[in-house]
Design a protein around this motif. Structure first.
Motif, PDB file in Angstrom:
ATOM      1  N   GLN A 113     -50.929 -28.134   6.034  1.00 18.32           N
ATOM      2  CA  GLN A 113     -49.759 -27.762   6.826  1.00 18.32           C
ATOM      3  C   GLN A 113     -49.498 -26.254   6.725  1.00 18.32           C
ATOM      4  N   VAL A 114     -49.633 -25.712   5.522  1.00 19.22           N
ATOM      5  CA  VAL A 114     -49.422 -24.274   5.311  1.00 19.22           C
ATOM      6  C   VAL A 114     -50.445 -23.480   6.120  1.00 19.22           C
ATOM      7  N   ILE A 115     -51.709 -23.844   5.996  1.00 25.22           N
ATOM      8  CA  ILE A 115     -52.777 -23.135   6.714  1.00 25.22           C
ATOM      9  C   ILE A 115     -52.561 -23.223   8.221  1.00 25.22           C
ATOM     10  N   ASN A 116     -52.216 -24.406   8.722  1.00 23.80           N
ATOM     11  CA  ASN A 116     -52.031 -24.572  10.168  1.00 23.80           C
ATOM     12  C   ASN A 116     -50.901 -23.716  10.709  1.00 23.80           C
ATOM     13  N   ARG A 117     -49.767 -23.648   9.996  1.00 27.33           N
ATOM     14  CA  ARG A 117     -48.658 -22.837  10.517  1.00 27.33           C
ATOM     15  C   ARG A 117     -48.994 -21.348  10.449  1.00 27.33           C
ATOM     16  N   GLU A 118     -49.718 -20.938   9.396  1.00 27.00           N
ATOM     17  CA  GLU A 118     -50.092 -19.527   9.308  1.00 27.00           C
ATOM     18  C   GLU A 118     -51.161 -19.169  10.333  1.00 27.00           C
ATOM     19  N   LEU A 119     -52.136 -20.044  10.536  1.00 29.34           N
ATOM     20  CA  LEU A 119     -53.154 -19.778  11.556  1.00 29.34           C
ATOM     21  C   LEU A 119     -52.528 -19.742  12.944  1.00 29.34           C
ATOM     22  N   ASP A 120     -51.512 -20.550  13.185  1.00 29.32           N
ATOM     23  CA  ASP A 120     -50.789 -20.511  14.449  1.00 29.32           C
ATOM     24  C   ASP A 120     -50.189 -19.119  14.660  1.00 29.32           C
ATOM     25  N   CYS A 121     -49.621 -18.560  13.620  1.00 32.56           N
ATOM     26  CA  CYS A 121     -49.056 -17.211  13.683  1.00 32.56           C
ATOM     27  C   CYS A 121     -50.153 -16.184  13.962  1.00 32.56           C
ATOM     28  N   ILE A 122     -51.268 -16.273  13.236  1.00 33.01           N
ATOM     29  CA  ILE A 122     -52.366 -15.326  13.405  1.00 33.01           C
ATOM     30  C   ILE A 122     -52.924 -15.386  14.825  1.00 33.01           C
ATOM     31  N   ARG A 123     -53.109 -16.576  15.364  1.00 38.01           N
ATOM     32  CA  ARG A 123     -53.642 -16.721  16.730  1.00 38.01           C
ATOM     33  C   ARG A 123     -52.690 -16.086  17.748  1.00 38.01           C
ATOM     34  N   GLU A 124     -51.395 -16.229  17.513  1.00 33.48           N
ATOM     35  CA  GLU A 124     -50.416 -15.603  18.405  1.00 33.48           C
ATOM     36  C   GLU A 124     -50.486 -14.076  18.297  1.00 33.48           C
ATOM     37  N   LEU A 125     -50.645 -13.572  17.082  1.00 37.69           N
ATOM     38  CA  LEU A 125     -50.765 -12.120  16.894  1.00 37.69           C
ATOM     39  C   LEU A 125     -52.033 -11.589  17.566  1.00 37.69           C
ATOM     40  N   GLU A 126     -53.134 -12.328  17.442  1.00 37.96           N
ATOM     41  CA  GLU A 126     -54.388 -11.924  18.094  1.00 37.96           C
ATOM     42  C   GLU A 126     -54.193 -11.808  19.609  1.00 37.96           C
ATOM     43  N   LYS A 127     -53.484 -12.774  20.162  1.00 42.35           N
ATOM     44  CA  LYS A 127     -53.266 -12.813  21.612  1.00 42.35           C
ATOM     45  C   LYS A 127     -52.334 -11.688  22.072  1.00 42.35           C
ATOM     46  N   ASN A 128     -51.252 -11.465  21.322  1.00 46.51           N
ATOM     47  CA  ASN A 128     -50.221 -10.520  21.757  1.00 46.51           C
ATOM     48  C   ASN A 128     -50.423  -9.084  21.290  1.00 46.51           C
ATOM     49  N   TYR A 129     -51.263  -8.868  20.277  1.00 43.88           N
ATOM     50  CA  TYR A 129     -51.457  -7.524  19.716  1.00 43.88           C
ATOM     51  C   TYR A 129     -52.942  -7.219  19.517  1.00 43.88           C
ATOM     52  N   PRO A 130     -53.761  -7.367  20.562  1.00 41.60           N
ATOM     53  CA  PRO A 130     -55.200  -7.148  20.385  1.00 41.60           C
ATOM     54  C   PRO A 130     -55.506  -5.718  19.969  1.00 41.60           C
ATOM     55  N   GLY A 131     -56.414  -5.573  19.015  1.00 40.59           N
ATOM     56  CA  GLY A 131     -56.850  -4.252  18.566  1.00 40.59           C
ATOM     57  C   GLY A 131     -55.847  -3.505  17.707  1.00 40.59           C
ATOM     58  N   GLN A 132     -54.742  -4.143  17.357  1.00 37.50           N
ATOM     59  CA  GLN A 132     -53.702  -3.485  16.566  1.00 37.50           C
ATOM     60  C   GLN A 132     -53.884  -3.786  15.077  1.00 37.50           C
ATOM     61  N   THR A 133     -53.403  -2.866  14.253  1.00 42.74           N
ATOM     62  CA  THR A 133     -53.439  -3.061  12.806  1.00 42.74           C
ATOM     63  C   THR A 133     -52.089  -3.623  12.387  1.00 42.74           C
ATOM     64  N   ILE A 134     -52.130  -4.793  11.749  1.00 37.89           N
ATOM     65  CA  ILE A 134     -50.898  -5.506  11.419  1.00 37.89           C
ATOM     66  C   ILE A 134     -50.827  -5.744   9.916  1.00 37.89           C
ATOM     67  N   LEU A 135     -49.706  -5.358   9.322  1.00 38.64           N
ATOM     68  CA  LEU A 135     -49.419  -5.660   7.925  1.00 38.64           C
ATOM     69  C   LEU A 135     -48.673  -6.990   7.898  1.00 38.64           C
ATOM     70  N   ILE A 136     -49.138  -7.901   7.046  1.00 41.51           N
ATOM     71  CA  ILE A 136     -48.464  -9.190   6.896  1.00 41.51           C
ATOM     72  C   ILE A 136     -47.912  -9.288   5.484  1.00 41.51           C
ATOM     73  N   GLY A 137     -46.615  -9.503   5.386  1.00 44.15           N
ATOM     74  CA  GLY A 137     -45.953  -9.672   4.099  1.00 44.15           C
ATOM     75  C   GLY A 137     -45.741 -11.152   3.836  1.00 44.15           C
ATOM     76  N   GLY A 138     -46.195 -11.600   2.677  1.00 47.47           N
ATOM     77  CA  GLY A 138     -46.071 -13.023   2.406  1.00 47.47           C
ATOM     78  C   GLY A 138     -46.078 -13.332   0.935  1.00 47.47           C
ATOM     79  N   HIS A 139     -46.734 -14.437   0.589  1.00 43.87           N
ATOM     80  CA  HIS A 139     -46.637 -15.000  -0.752  1.00 43.87           C
ATOM     81  C   HIS A 139     -47.996 -15.472  -1.253  1.00 43.87           C
ATOM     82  N   GLY A 140     -48.091 -15.656  -2.566  1.00 44.96           N
ATOM     83  CA  GLY A 140     -49.348 -15.940  -3.232  1.00 44.96           C
ATOM     84  C   GLY A 140     -50.125 -17.139  -2.742  1.00 44.96           C
TER      85      GLY A 140
END
Length: 189
Positions: A113-140
């Protein structure tokens, strides 16, 4: 990930939150130094106070808005939230294989469940911010699972005995939907 009051007390914190300690603030400052020469276009962060405080310190002096996204929250540890880690370890000792994969029986989340929700976020970032450098703040736990899902075994080239992410570990990952790889890994000593 940085040291918080709960870390210092050895309490479990996933969706529960606690403030950074003095050591946590120093860790964020050291990480700021590591990323100072990395161009960053956007920052997305878990909405947890400890994650937002960390990326705010890391980005101090840069004009980068921090966008909070609930999909980047730590794993939900269910009934173990806010309790000493010794309780989690004691229960886990009897069923470790199960608990390493899921906490659903304890009103928490599974790693899937954790991986799926995070991958959902990453796929959205790939789509909306192609070629951009993105810092992700999160947890261990959640970032470890995301990193392993994206890069497979790349981490073992940097840290052969890798088991978990330490406080304020920073991973630089490049790639696109089909091919991610780690280009740098910073662990505070």
């Amino acid at each position: 990930k940085e040291e918080t009051f709960f870390n210092k007390m050895d309490y479990n914190q996933g969706w529960f939150d606690s403030p950074l300690t003095e050591l946590g603030l120093k860790q964020a400052e050291k990480t700021k130094e590591f990323i100072k020469d990395i161009h960053i276009d956007y920052c997305f962060s878990s909405p947890s106070e400890r994650a937002v405080d960390t990326v705010e310190m890391m980005l101090d002096g840069r004009n980068i808005k921090i966008i909070r996204d609930k999909r980047l929250k730590e794993m939900n540890f269910g009934m173990f939230e806010g309790y000493p880690n010794s309780l989690f370890r004691a229960v886990n000792a009897g069923i470790s294989e199960v608990m390493e994969e899921t906490l659903e029986d304890f009103d928490g989340e599974s790693k899937e469940q954790v991986i799926n929700r995070e991958l959902d976020c990453i796929r959205e970032l790939e789509k909306n911010y192609p070629g951009q450098t993105i810092l992700i703040g999160g947890h261990g736990v959640s970032l470890k699972e995301l990193m392993l899902a994206l890069t497979k075994d790349d981490i073992y080239q940097f840290i052969p005995d890798f088991k978990w992410m330490s406080n304020c570990d920073t991973v630089v990952i490049e790639g696109d939907q089909l091919n991610y790889h780690i280009v740098d890994y910073y662990r505070i000593k």
